[in-house]
Scaffold this motif. Sequence first.
Motif, PDB file in Angstrom:
ATOM      1  N   HIS A  83       0.827  -1.205   0.000  1.00  0.00           N
ATOM      2  CA  HIS A  83       0.000   0.000   0.000  1.00  0.00           C
ATOM      3  C   HIS A  83       0.865   1.261   0.000  1.00  0.00           C
ATOM      4  CE1 HIS A  83      -3.495   2.486   0.469  1.00  0.00           C
ATOM      5  NE2 HIS A  83      -3.015   3.036   1.580  1.00  0.00           N
ATOM      6  N   LEU A  84       1.995   1.218   0.671  1.00  0.00           N
ATOM      7  CA  LEU A  84       2.909   2.357   0.641  1.00  0.00           C
ATOM      8  C   LEU A  84       3.389   2.611  -0.791  1.00  0.00           C
ATOM      9  CD1 LEU A  84       5.065   1.771   3.848  1.00  0.00           C
ATOM     10  CD2 LEU A  84       3.068   3.251   3.576  1.00  0.00           C
ATOM     11  N   TYR A  85       3.627   1.531  -1.529  1.00  0.00           N
ATOM     12  CA  TYR A  85       4.030   1.688  -2.935  1.00  0.00           C
ATOM     13  C   TYR A  85       2.857   2.223  -3.759  1.00  0.00           C
ATOM     14  CZ  TYR A  85       7.402   0.845  -6.653  1.00  0.00           C
ATOM     15  OH  TYR A  85       8.328   1.021  -7.644  1.00  0.00           O
ATOM     16  N   HIS A  86       1.669   1.752  -3.466  1.00  0.00           N
ATOM     17  CA  HIS A  86       0.469   2.230  -4.134  1.00  0.00           C
ATOM     18  C   HIS A  86       0.337   3.748  -3.969  1.00  0.00           C
ATOM     19  CE1 HIS A  86      -3.869   3.095  -4.470  1.00  0.00           C
ATOM     20  NE2 HIS A  86      -3.968   2.004  -5.211  1.00  0.00           N
TER      21      HIS A  86
ATOM     22  N   PHE B 293      18.296   1.778  -0.322  1.00  0.00           N
ATOM     23  CA  PHE B 293      17.125   2.653  -0.382  1.00  0.00           C
ATOM     24  C   PHE B 293      17.410   4.066   0.111  1.00  0.00           C
ATOM     25  CE2 PHE B 293      13.085  -0.165  -0.691  1.00  0.00           C
ATOM     26  CZ  PHE B 293      13.593  -0.750  -1.837  1.00  0.00           C
ATOM     27  N   LYS B 294      18.539   4.272   0.757  1.00  0.00           N
ATOM     28  CA  LYS B 294      18.862   5.621   1.247  1.00  0.00           C
ATOM     29  C   LYS B 294      18.885   6.618   0.092  1.00  0.00           C
ATOM     30  CE  LYS B 294      20.545   8.717   4.197  1.00  0.00           C
ATOM     31  NZ  LYS B 294      20.962   9.797   3.308  1.00  0.00           N
ATOM     32  N   CYS B 295      19.434   6.227  -1.052  1.00  0.00           N
ATOM     33  CA  CYS B 295      19.512   7.154  -2.178  1.00  0.00           C
ATOM     34  C   CYS B 295      18.126   7.476  -2.721  1.00  0.00           C
ATOM     35  CB  CYS B 295      20.423   6.607  -3.271  1.00  0.00           C
ATOM     36  SG  CYS B 295      19.898   5.050  -4.027  1.00  0.00           S
ATOM     37  N   PHE B 296      17.190   6.525  -2.655  1.00  0.00           N
ATOM     38  CA  PHE B 296      15.835   6.792  -3.124  1.00  0.00           C
ATOM     39  C   PHE B 296      15.091   7.717  -2.165  1.00  0.00           C
ATOM     40  CE2 PHE B 296      16.919   2.826  -5.288  1.00  0.00           C
ATOM     41  CZ  PHE B 296      16.545   3.123  -6.585  1.00  0.00           C
ATOM     42  N   ALA B 297      15.325   7.537  -0.874  1.00  0.00           N
ATOM     43  CA  ALA B 297      14.728   8.451   0.102  1.00  0.00           C
ATOM     44  C   ALA B 297      15.276   9.860  -0.090  1.00  0.00           C
ATOM     45  CB  ALA B 297      15.003   7.956   1.520  1.00  0.00           C
ATOM     46  N   ASP B 298      16.568   9.962  -0.355  1.00  0.00           N
ATOM     47  CA  ASP B 298      17.172  11.275  -0.629  1.00  0.00           C
ATOM     48  C   ASP B 298      16.551  11.911  -1.864  1.00  0.00           C
ATOM     49  OD1 ASP B 298      18.859  10.937   1.527  1.00  0.00           O
ATOM     50  OD2 ASP B 298      20.579  10.304   0.327  1.00  0.00           O
ATOM     51  N   ALA B 299      16.349  11.100  -2.904  1.00  0.00           N
ATOM     52  CA  ALA B 299      15.756  11.619  -4.137  1.00  0.00           C
ATOM     53  C   ALA B 299      14.339  12.120  -3.894  1.00  0.00           C
ATOM     54  CB  ALA B 299      15.759  10.532  -5.212  1.00  0.00           C
ATOM     55  N   CYS B 300      13.565  11.395  -3.095  1.00  0.00           N
ATOM     56  CA  CYS B 300      12.202  11.830  -2.784  1.00  0.00           C
ATOM     57  C   CYS B 300      12.207  13.189  -2.091  1.00  0.00           C
ATOM     58  CB  CYS B 300      11.506  10.803  -1.894  1.00  0.00           C
ATOM     59  SG  CYS B 300      10.997   9.293  -2.741  1.00  0.00           S
TER      60      CYS B 300
ATOM     61  N   ARG C  85      14.528  15.504  -2.248  1.00  0.00           N
ATOM     62  CA  ARG C  85      14.996  16.533  -3.177  1.00  0.00           C
ATOM     63  C   ARG C  85      13.928  16.871  -4.211  1.00  0.00           C
ATOM     64  NH1 ARG C  85      17.405  15.811  -7.900  1.00  0.00           N
ATOM     65  NH2 ARG C  85      17.837  13.613  -7.468  1.00  0.00           N
ATOM     66  N   LEU C  86      13.157  15.879  -4.640  1.00  0.00           N
ATOM     67  CA  LEU C  86      12.139  16.085  -5.671  1.00  0.00           C
ATOM     68  C   LEU C  86      10.776  16.450  -5.085  1.00  0.00           C
ATOM     69  CD1 LEU C  86      13.074  13.010  -7.918  1.00  0.00           C
ATOM     70  CD2 LEU C  86      13.511  15.424  -8.445  1.00  0.00           C
ATOM     71  N   ASN C  87      10.722  16.643  -3.760  1.00  0.00           N
ATOM     72  CA  ASN C  87       9.484  17.014  -3.064  1.00  0.00           C
ATOM     73  C   ASN C  87       8.386  15.968  -3.228  1.00  0.00           C
ATOM     74  OD1 ASN C  87      10.473  19.559  -2.104  1.00  0.00           O
ATOM     75  ND2 ASN C  87      10.187  20.400  -4.165  1.00  0.00           N
ATOM     76  N   ILE C  88       8.783  14.703  -3.190  1.00  0.00           N
ATOM     77  CA  ILE C  88       7.824  13.594  -3.213  1.00  0.00           C
ATOM     78  C   ILE C  88       7.481  13.265  -1.767  1.00  0.00           C
ATOM     79  CG2 ILE C  88       7.482  11.173  -3.829  1.00  0.00           C
ATOM     80  CD1 ILE C  88       9.525  11.653  -6.121  1.00  0.00           C
ATOM     81  N   THR C  89       6.232  13.440  -1.395  1.00  0.00           N
ATOM     82  CA  THR C  89       5.856  13.287   0.013  1.00  0.00           C
ATOM     83  C   THR C  89       5.646  11.833   0.431  1.00  0.00           C
ATOM     84  OG1 THR C  89       3.516  13.620  -0.542  1.00  0.00           O
ATOM     85  CG2 THR C  89       4.792  15.571   0.065  1.00  0.00           C
ATOM     86  N   ASN C  90       5.194  11.005  -0.506  1.00  0.00           N
ATOM     87  CA  ASN C  90       4.942   9.599  -0.171  1.00  0.00           C
ATOM     88  C   ASN C  90       6.211   8.771  -0.319  1.00  0.00           C
ATOM     89  OD1 ASN C  90       1.981   9.123   0.458  1.00  0.00           O
ATOM     90  ND2 ASN C  90       1.845  10.382  -1.396  1.00  0.00           N
ATOM     91  N   SER C  91       7.165   9.082   0.534  1.00  0.00           N
ATOM     92  CA  SER C  91       8.460   8.399   0.499  1.00  0.00           C
ATOM     93  C   SER C  91       8.561   7.297   1.551  1.00  0.00           C
ATOM     94  CB  SER C  91       9.580   9.408   0.734  1.00  0.00           C
ATOM     95  OG  SER C  91       9.434  10.039   1.999  1.00  0.00           O
ATOM     96  N   LYS C  92       7.467   7.043   2.259  1.00  0.00           N
ATOM     97  CA  LYS C  92       7.545   6.105   3.375  1.00  0.00           C
ATOM     98  C   LYS C  92       7.872   4.690   2.916  1.00  0.00           C
ATOM     99  CE  LYS C  92       5.342   5.017   7.752  1.00  0.00           C
ATOM    100  NZ  LYS C  92       4.171   5.229   8.635  1.00  0.00           N
TER     101      LYS C  92
END
Length: 366
Positions: A134-137, A195-202, A204-211
Amino acid sequence: MKNGKELFLYNRSILDADAYKKMLEIENSWIDEIFDSIENKIKIIKSRAEFKETFNNFLLEERNASPDDYDYISTQISLKEFQVIVQEFAIDGLTEAQSFLSIIGRLPLTAQMPILRVLIDEFGCGNYEYSHSHLYHKLLCELGMPTSIENYLDITNPESYAFLNIFYWLTMRAPCVEYFLGALAYLESMIPFTFKCFADACERLNITNSKYYTEHIHIDNFHAKDMLRTLWEVESAVGIDYTKVWTGIQIASLIIAQAFDAALKKAKRAVVETIESKNKNLIPASEFISADVDNYSEYFAINLKDKKYLLPKKCPHREGRMYCGSINENGGTIICPLHFSKFDIATGQVLSGPTSEHLDIIEVSS
């Protein structure tokens, strides 16, 4: 891998004898190729102490293997590139850990406990809102991408299908449980770093659903320990072959690296192709578009059968997020994810569901 989509669908179906035989033919040939690829990396490991030392050293090597790629994702990746990577692992994210369930009955009871702790977390401790799928959804919804696996079946890389299919083999048909235990121990140990780099990207890109990423960074440190406990419990209950555990680690390392590398290359290539396509006033038919188009800020675009349509972002029924709806390309329909009204994409006509209002469709090109 060849026939990756076919094998994935077999793995998620109830098969008759002929279909099962066909599945085994595809799978066995592929598994033989994997073992040939890792043959020179297999080493004899005789004890727990030797395994722990070898495994820890290997993890350090792996974490330093692609620093430029991780740095690129953290500091440079564009939103478009990020969407392509999210698209590439959408099937995995939307079906996360479902393939692990079959391993439970193959383990001693004491070894089932730490594995179950891992699975309980994967499925949100019984709370749908916190399940990893669901987090991915929610991540897909924010990015304006489809949330049904059917939308990704024909556009997923062979390497990503290999990542999906390997765990079905490991849990259900691998000749020993050690292969799976090694593979999952490696995966759970690497994810907090990867996954640290993906969390960083979120961020930086202002993606809120990074959980989806931040939750893995937190919880998989505990899962890595649970996997080691599983190994020790198997060893205590029935004995364990650490050479086979190491083989499972090498299988996972190979498959995951190939999937990650192919996804990142696809993301970078997609940006180049999009730029070239825009220069030719063309839009790739496989591209998911969530950005505003001209003056139609309340619309999103869909490419279908060589035509481009603008659809309203909100369902006329109760303003469900249509851009998160399930798209059937063959049928030319879209289903609202809120109350499941089905619409014809080309005409906007409501086909089923609680609403009687049609969608206001704009055909942009043909």
